[in-house]
Motif scaffolding. Structure first.
Motif, PDB file in Angstrom:
ATOM      1  N   LYS A  18       0.828  -1.210   0.000  1.00 13.13           N
ATOM      2  CA  LYS A  18       0.000   0.000   0.000  1.00 13.13           C
ATOM      3  C   LYS A  18       0.860   1.256   0.000  1.00 13.13           C
ATOM      4  O   LYS A  18       0.421   2.323  -0.456  1.00 13.13           O
ATOM      5  N   GLN A  19       2.079   1.116   0.533  1.00 13.72           N
ATOM      6  CA  GLN A  19       3.014   2.250   0.547  1.00 13.72           C
ATOM      7  C   GLN A  19       3.878   2.280  -0.717  1.00 13.72           C
ATOM      8  O   GLN A  19       4.922   2.941  -0.761  1.00 13.72           O
ATOM      9  N   ASP A  20       3.413   1.533  -1.748  1.00 11.73           N
ATOM     10  CA  ASP A  20       4.110   1.470  -3.053  1.00 11.73           C
ATOM     11  C   ASP A  20       5.523   0.899  -2.942  1.00 11.73           C
ATOM     12  O   ASP A  20       6.433   1.278  -3.702  1.00 11.73           O
ATOM     13  N   ILE A  21       5.700  -0.004  -1.991  1.00 12.00           N
ATOM     14  CA  ILE A  21       6.986  -0.701  -1.864  1.00 12.00           C
ATOM     15  C   ILE A  21       6.869  -2.023  -2.606  1.00 12.00           C
ATOM     16  O   ILE A  21       6.034  -2.861  -2.268  1.00 12.00           O
ATOM     17  N   LYS A  22       7.709  -2.226  -3.609  1.00 14.80           N
ATOM     18  CA  LYS A  22       7.674  -3.471  -4.369  1.00 14.80           C
ATOM     19  C   LYS A  22       8.280  -4.599  -3.536  1.00 14.80           C
ATOM     20  O   LYS A  22       9.395  -4.493  -3.041  1.00 14.80           O
ATOM     21  N   ILE A  23       7.532  -5.691  -3.380  1.00 14.89           N
ATOM     22  CA  ILE A  23       8.001  -6.814  -2.571  1.00 14.89           C
ATOM     23  C   ILE A  23       8.944  -7.669  -3.413  1.00 14.89           C
ATOM     24  O   ILE A  23       8.516  -8.531  -4.175  1.00 14.89           O
ATOM     25  N   THR A  24      10.227  -7.383  -3.288  1.00 18.62           N
ATOM     26  CA  THR A  24      11.237  -8.169  -4.001  1.00 18.62           C
ATOM     27  C   THR A  24      11.578  -9.419  -3.192  1.00 18.62           C
ATOM     28  O   THR A  24      11.188  -9.557  -2.028  1.00 18.62           O
ATOM     29  N   ILE A  82      13.457  -8.345  -0.022  1.00 21.19           N
ATOM     30  CA  ILE A  82      12.614  -7.811   1.045  1.00 21.19           C
ATOM     31  C   ILE A  82      11.842  -8.934   1.721  1.00 21.19           C
ATOM     32  O   ILE A  82      11.733  -9.002   2.952  1.00 21.19           O
ATOM     33  N   TYR A  83      11.299  -9.832   0.911  1.00 26.26           N
ATOM     34  CA  TYR A  83      10.557 -10.979   1.445  1.00 26.26           C
ATOM     35  C   TYR A  83      11.442 -11.781   2.391  1.00 26.26           C
ATOM     36  O   TYR A  83      11.034 -12.152   3.499  1.00 26.26           O
ATOM     37  N   SER A  84      12.684 -12.042   1.968  1.00 30.06           N
ATOM     38  CA  SER A  84      13.615 -12.826   2.783  1.00 30.06           C
ATOM     39  C   SER A  84      13.978 -12.093   4.071  1.00 30.06           C
ATOM     40  O   SER A  84      14.123 -12.719   5.134  1.00 30.06           O
ATOM     41  N   ASP A  85      14.133 -10.766   3.997  1.00 34.97           N
ATOM     42  CA  ASP A  85      14.478  -9.982   5.191  1.00 34.97           C
ATOM     43  C   ASP A  85      13.358 -10.050   6.231  1.00 34.97           C
ATOM     44  O   ASP A  85      13.617 -10.225   7.426  1.00 34.97           O
ATOM     45  N   VAL A  86      12.111  -9.890   5.774  1.00 33.24           N
ATOM     46  CA  VAL A  86      10.975  -9.970   6.702  1.00 33.24           C
ATOM     47  C   VAL A  86      10.881 -11.379   7.289  1.00 33.24           C
ATOM     48  O   VAL A  86      10.650 -11.549   8.490  1.00 33.24           O
ATOM     49  N   GLU A  87      11.094 -12.368   6.440  1.00 32.45           N
ATOM     50  CA  GLU A  87      11.062 -13.763   6.887  1.00 32.45           C
ATOM     51  C   GLU A  87      12.104 -13.999   7.979  1.00 32.45           C
ATOM     52  O   GLU A  87      11.838 -14.683   8.978  1.00 32.45           O
ATOM     53  N   GLU A  88      13.299 -13.437   7.808  1.00 34.29           N
ATOM     54  CA  GLU A  88      14.382 -13.617   8.779  1.00 34.29           C
ATOM     55  C   GLU A  88      14.041 -12.948  10.111  1.00 34.29           C
ATOM     56  O   GLU A  88      14.335 -13.490  11.182  1.00 34.29           O
ATOM     57  N   ALA A 134       6.083 -15.760 -14.593  1.00 37.11           N
ATOM     58  CA  ALA A 134       6.607 -15.599 -13.233  1.00 37.11           C
ATOM     59  C   ALA A 134       7.736 -14.584 -13.253  1.00 37.11           C
ATOM     60  O   ALA A 134       8.577 -14.584 -14.156  1.00 37.11           O
ATOM     61  N   ILE A 135       7.754 -13.715 -12.249  1.00 34.67           N
ATOM     62  CA  ILE A 135       8.764 -12.648 -12.231  1.00 34.67           C
ATOM     63  C   ILE A 135       9.869 -12.905 -11.211  1.00 34.67           C
ATOM     64  O   ILE A 135      10.822 -12.130 -11.121  1.00 34.67           O
ATOM     65  N   ASP A 136       9.729 -13.960 -10.413  1.00 32.19           N
ATOM     66  CA  ASP A 136      10.752 -14.319  -9.439  1.00 32.19           C
ATOM     67  C   ASP A 136      10.647 -15.812  -9.169  1.00 32.19           C
ATOM     68  O   ASP A 136       9.907 -16.520  -9.849  1.00 32.19           O
ATOM     69  N   SER A 137      11.378 -16.292  -8.165  1.00 34.48           N
ATOM     70  CA  SER A 137      11.423 -17.739  -7.924  1.00 34.48           C
ATOM     71  C   SER A 137      10.562 -18.178  -6.753  1.00 34.48           C
ATOM     72  O   SER A 137      10.620 -19.340  -6.349  1.00 34.48           O
ATOM     73  N   PHE A 138       9.734 -17.265  -6.183  1.00 35.32           N
ATOM     74  CA  PHE A 138       9.010 -17.677  -4.981  1.00 35.32           C
ATOM     75  C   PHE A 138       7.528 -17.320  -4.978  1.00 35.32           C
ATOM     76  O   PHE A 138       6.720 -18.016  -4.357  1.00 35.32           O
ATOM     77  N   SER A 139       7.109 -16.257  -5.669  1.00 30.23           N
ATOM     78  CA  SER A 139       5.738 -15.770  -5.510  1.00 30.23           C
ATOM     79  C   SER A 139       4.692 -16.694  -6.121  1.00 30.23           C
ATOM     80  O   SER A 139       3.511 -16.587  -5.821  1.00 30.23           O
ATOM     81  N   HIS A 140       5.111 -17.615  -6.990  1.00 26.48           N
ATOM     82  CA  HIS A 140       4.161 -18.489  -7.688  1.00 26.48           C
ATOM     83  C   HIS A 140       4.199 -19.930  -7.189  1.00 26.48           C
ATOM     84  O   HIS A 140       3.644 -20.825  -7.830  1.00 26.48           O
TER      85      HIS A 140
END
Length: 692
Positions: free
Chosen positions: A515-521, A524-530, A651-657
Motif C-alpha cells: 500500500k506504501q508502493d513498496i515493491k516486494i522483491t 525484502i521478502y527474505s528480510d521480513v522472513e528472517e 513468473a517474475i521471481d522464484s518464490f511468488s508463484h
C-alpha cells in the motif's frame, strides 16, 4: 601371509590411534567374526616372531604399539616398508587409474606387478575389479601390445571418471595440506597431479573468484581444473562443441579464472576447451535459476521431493518449506544441467550422510528413482547424498523448534494424590502430557479422551490403547521399563512447536508495504522472513502466496481451442496474458524457441503442458492462462503426449508463484481430473472441475 592380512597389518602399523571394528569391517568388507579371526592370525604371527600383539582398547577398537626398533624389524621381516610403500587393493587401483590416465610413461602389467610386490593372480583380481569400477562410467581399459594399458571412452567421460574417483579418495582433507598430513591415497594422487599445480590453481582462484570462500564447490573446481590441465597437456581433447550456449550465464569470475589458467600455465589457446572448462566449473555450484530455462522443472521436482520425503519419513519438512525449497530448487537446477551433459558430483561425505541420516537418505533415494524415470537419466548415490544434506539441515532446525511428547491417561487406585504424583513424574522424566487421572472404575472414559497411551497401577482389560502397568512410585528399575514401552510405541509421539503461528501478521505487513508502493522483491521478502524467524514467529507460506484460483480470471481460460500443432497451442494459450500486458511478444517467442532447442521439457505430466520462459524474457507480472484443446497435440514427449491441456505461466521471481506450482503438481497426479477438464464446454464448468 595373505594379501588381506598384510593390508590389515599395514592399517595397524600406519595408525597411531585405536581403529574401531566398524571402520575395519567397512574398509575391508568383512564381517566382525571374520575380522576377529584375521586379527587372531596376525597376533599368532606377531607372537611367533616376538613382536607386540594387536591389543583391544575397550570402547575404542584395536591398536598395535611398536617401538622404532620393532618397526624396523617388522619391515625387515615382511620385505617392504609397511608404513609407506605397501599399497592396499584400493590404493593399487587408484594408482593404476591415475598412471594410465595421467602418467608420463606407458603402463604394463608386469611392471606394476614388480612395483607393487604382489603376485600375478593378485594383480589379475585388481584388474577385474578395476574393469567393474570403470563399467559404471562407460569406460574400458584395454591392454595393447607395445602401448600398454589405455582407456577407451569419450574424453569428457574419462575426465568425469577421474574427477569422481580422485574426489572420493581425497575425502574431506584440504587440497593444500602438507605432505605429512596426507594419507597414502592422497600421496598417490599428488604424484600424478602435483601439489605445485594445485597450489598455483588455488592462488588464481583467490585472485579471480574468491579468497575467502572455503567450501566443497571451491575444492571441486580446483581439483577438476588440475585433472583437466594434466589431460589437456597430454593432448587429450573433448570433441563436443556445444559448450558456448551452456556458458552464457556462467558468472564472469569463472571466465576470468579460466582465462588466467590458460595464460599463467602457458596453455595453447583452444576455444572449445575454454568453454568446456567454464561449463564444467559452473556445474559445481548451485545454479542461479532466474537465468535458466529449466526453472519450472526444477521447482516442480523440488516441491514433489519435499512432499515425497515428508510423506515417507513423517517429518514435517513443510514447516521449513521456504528455505528448504529454495536450496533444493537451486541444487536441482544445477543437477539438471549436469545430467544433460552426463556429469554428476562426487560426494566424499556420502558414507557419513547415509549412516547419520539413513531414513532421509532412503526417502530421497526413493524419489530419485522417480526423477531418473522422468529425466531418463540415472541419479547417482552421490547426488542423492547432496540432496539429503538439504533435508538434514532443515531437520536440525526443526529439532531446535519442535519437541515430541506423548499424551496419556493415568489409572490409579491408590488415591488422587498418588495418581497426580505418578502423572507429574511421567511429565518430568519422560515428557508425557497426562490428560487425566482416573480410577479403575472410570476406564470407559479412556476411549473418549484424545490420548495415545495408558499407564495404570493395576491390571485392566478391554483397553484399545497401549497399556503399561507400573508402580505408582517410579523407581530406578521402572525407568528402563517405561523407556522401552515408549520406544515400542514411538509412532504415538506428537509434535509440540514452540513457535507462534504469525501467518496473518506476516501477510498484513506485506500488504501494508504494498500500500506504501513498496515493491516486494525476493530480498525484502527474505528480510521480513528472517525477522520473524529470529523472533520465533512461524508462518504458513501457502496461506500467503496466491493460488491458481486467485489469479486465473475467466478471460484467461480458453475452451476447446483449435491448434494446428504445438507451436500454435503456445501462441493460443499465451494470448490472454499478451493482451492484458502480463507478458510481451518476446516471451511468446522465447517459449517456442526453448522447446525447439531443449525439447518437450514443458510437458510436465500426462496430457499436461506448462508453457513458460525465463522471467527476463518478457514477464511483466505474475499471471496464468490455460487452454483446453479440441484435438490433442504432440510435443514429442515419449510418455506424456498427446497434450490435452496447456497452461501458460508468467513468473517474475522464484518464490511468488510456488502455490500455483503446487496446484499444478496436484493436477499432474490426478489424470482423471485432466480428462474431465479436457471435456468441459465452458469457463464456469472448467473452474468447477478444477477447484472442486
Amino acid at each position: 601371509m595373505r594379501d588381506r592380512s598384510l593390508e590389515l597389518l599395514r592399517k595397524f602399523v600406519a595408525s597411531d590411534f585405536p581403529v574401531s571394528i566398524e571402520t575395519l569391517c567397512e574398509e575391508f568388507k568383512l564381517s566382525q567374526r571374520t575380522l576377529r579371526s584375521e586379527i587372531k592370525n596376525l597376533n599368532d604371527c606377531l607372537m611367533n616372531n616376538e613382536f607386540p600383539i594387536i591389543e583391544t582398547v575397550r570402547g575404542k577398537g584395536f591398536l598395535l604399539t611398536l617401538s622404532k626398533s620393532q618397526m624396523i624389524d617388522l619391515m625387515g621381516l615382511f620385505g617392504s616398508d609397511l608404513k609407506d610403500e605397501f599399497y592396499s587393493r584400493d590404493e593399487r587401483i587408484i594408482d593404476l587409474v591415475l598412471d594410465i590416465a595421467l602418467g608420463q610413461n606407458k603402463v604394463f602389467l608386469y611392471q606394476k606387478e614388480e612395483e607393487y610386490k604382489i603376485s600375478k593372480s593378485t594383480l589379475d583380481e585388481d584388474m577385474r575389479r578395476l574393469r567393474t569400477l570403470l563399467k559404471e562410467y562407460g569406460v574400458e581399459v584395454l591392454s595393447i601390445p607395445k602401448q600398454g594399458l589405455v582407456f577407451e571412452g569419450k574424453e569428457r567421460i574419462i575426465r568425469t571418471m577421474l574427477y569422481s574417483l580422485v574426489n572420493k579418495a581425497i575425502d574431506n582433507v584440504a587440497l593444500i595440506d602438507n605432505i605429512k598430513n596426507q594419507s597414502t591415497l592422497q600421496q598417490i594422487i599428488f604424484k600424478y597431479i602435483p601439489l605445485g599445480i594445485i597450489n598455483e590453481i588455488n592462488q588464481i582462484y583467490d585472485q579471480s573468484i574468491s579468497s575467502s570462500e572455503e567450501n566443497l564447490y571451491r575444492k571441486n573446481r580446483i581439483l577438476f581444473t588440475g585433472i583437466w590441465m594434466v589431460r589437456y597437456n597430454m593432448g587429450f581433447y573433448v570433441k563436443n562443441t556445444n559448450w558456448v550456449r551452456a556458458t552464457e550465464n556462467a558468472p564472469n569470475g569463472l571466465h576470468v579464472f579460466v582465462t588466467a589458467i590458460f595464460e599463467q600455465f602457458g596453455l595453447a589457446p583452444d576455444k572449445n576447451e575454454f568453454n568446456y572448462l567454464v561449463f564444467m566449473l559452473n556445474t559445481f555450484n548451485s545454479k542461479d535459476m532466474n537465468n535458466s530455462v529449466e526453472w519450472a522443472q526444477a521447482q516442480i521436482l523440488s516441491i514433489q521431493l519435499i512432499q515425497y520425503v515428508e510423506n515417507t519419513t513423517k517429518i514435517p519438512f513443510s514447516k521449513k518449506e521456504a528455505a528448504l525449497q529454495e536450496g533444493l530448487y537451486k541444487h536441482i537446477g544445477g543437477l539438471l544441467n549436469r545430467l544433460r551433459y552426463d556429469t554428476q558430483f562426487a560426494n566424499p561425505m556420502k558414507g557419513n550422510i547415509k549412516s547419520n541420516y539413513g531414513e532421509i537418505y532412503k526417502a530421497v533415494e526413493g524419489f530419485s528413482k522417480v526423477m531418473s524415470t522422468t529425466l531418463d537419466k540415472e541419479i547417482t548415490e552421490d547426488e542423492v547424498a547432496f540432496l539429503t544434506i538439504h533435508f538434514s539441515t532443515s531437520l536440525s532446525e526443526l529439532n531446535q523448534e519442535i519437541e515430541y511428547c506423548y499424551r496419556a491417561v493415568v489409572i490409579c487406585n491408590h488415591g488422587v494424590a498418588t495418581g497426580k504424583l505418578l502423572a507429574e513424574n511421567l511429565k518430568e522424566l519422560f515428557n508425557i502430557e497426562v490428560l487425566a487421572v482416573l480410577s479403575s472404575r472410570e476406564t470407559e472414559l479412556i476411549n473418549k479422551l484424545d490420548v495415545d497411551l495408558v499407564f495404570s497401577t493395576v491390571p485392566i482389560s478391554e483397553v484399545s490403547k497401549p497399556l503399561l502397568v507400573i508402580d505408582p512410585i517410579i523407581k530406578r528399575e521402572s525407568k528402563e521399563v517405561i523407556y522401552n514401552f515408549l520406544n515400542q510405541n514411538s509412532d504415538c509421539k506428537r509434535l509440540i512447536s514452540h513457535h507462534e503461528n504469525a501467518t496473518q501478521m506476516f501477510s498484513s505487513i506485506l500488504n501494508l508495504m504494498e500500500k506504501q508502493d513498496i515493491k516486494i522483491t525476493k530480498e525484502i521478502y527474505s528480510d521480513v522472513e528472517e525477522i520473524f524467524r529470529k523472533n520465533r514467529l512461524s508462518f504458513n507460506t501457502r496461506e500467503i502466496q496466491p493460488m491458481i484460483k486467485d489469479i486465473l480470471k475467466d478471460t484467461d481460460i480458453i475452451i476447446q481451442a483449435k491448434a494446428s500443432g504445438w507451436e500454435d497451442s503456445i501462441t493460443i494459450v499465451s494470448k490472454p496474458l499478451l493482451d492484458d500486458g502480463t507478458i510481451t511478444d518476446q516471451y511468446v517467442t522465447a517459449m517456442i524457441d526453448t522447446v525447439k532447442e531443449f525439447g518437450p521439457y514443458i510437458v510436465i505430466g500426462p496430457h499436461l503442458a506448462l508453457a513458460h520462459a525465463r522471467p527476463e524474457e518478457g514477464a511483466n507480472r505474475l499471471g496464468l492462462s490455460v487452454a483446453t484443446l479440441e484435438e490433442p497435440v504432440n510435443f514429442g514427449h515419449e510418455t506424456n503426449d498427446p497434450v490435452k491441456i496447456i497452461f501458460c505461466l508468467s513468473a517474475i521471481d522464484s518464490f511468488s508463484h510456488l502455490n500455483i506450482m503446487k496446484n499444478l503438481i496436484d493436477l499432474i497426479n490426478d489424470e482423471e481430473k485432466i480428462d474431465q477438464l479436457a471435456e468441459v464446454k465452458s469457463e464456469e464448468e472448467f473452474k468447477q472441475v478444477l477447484f472442486g
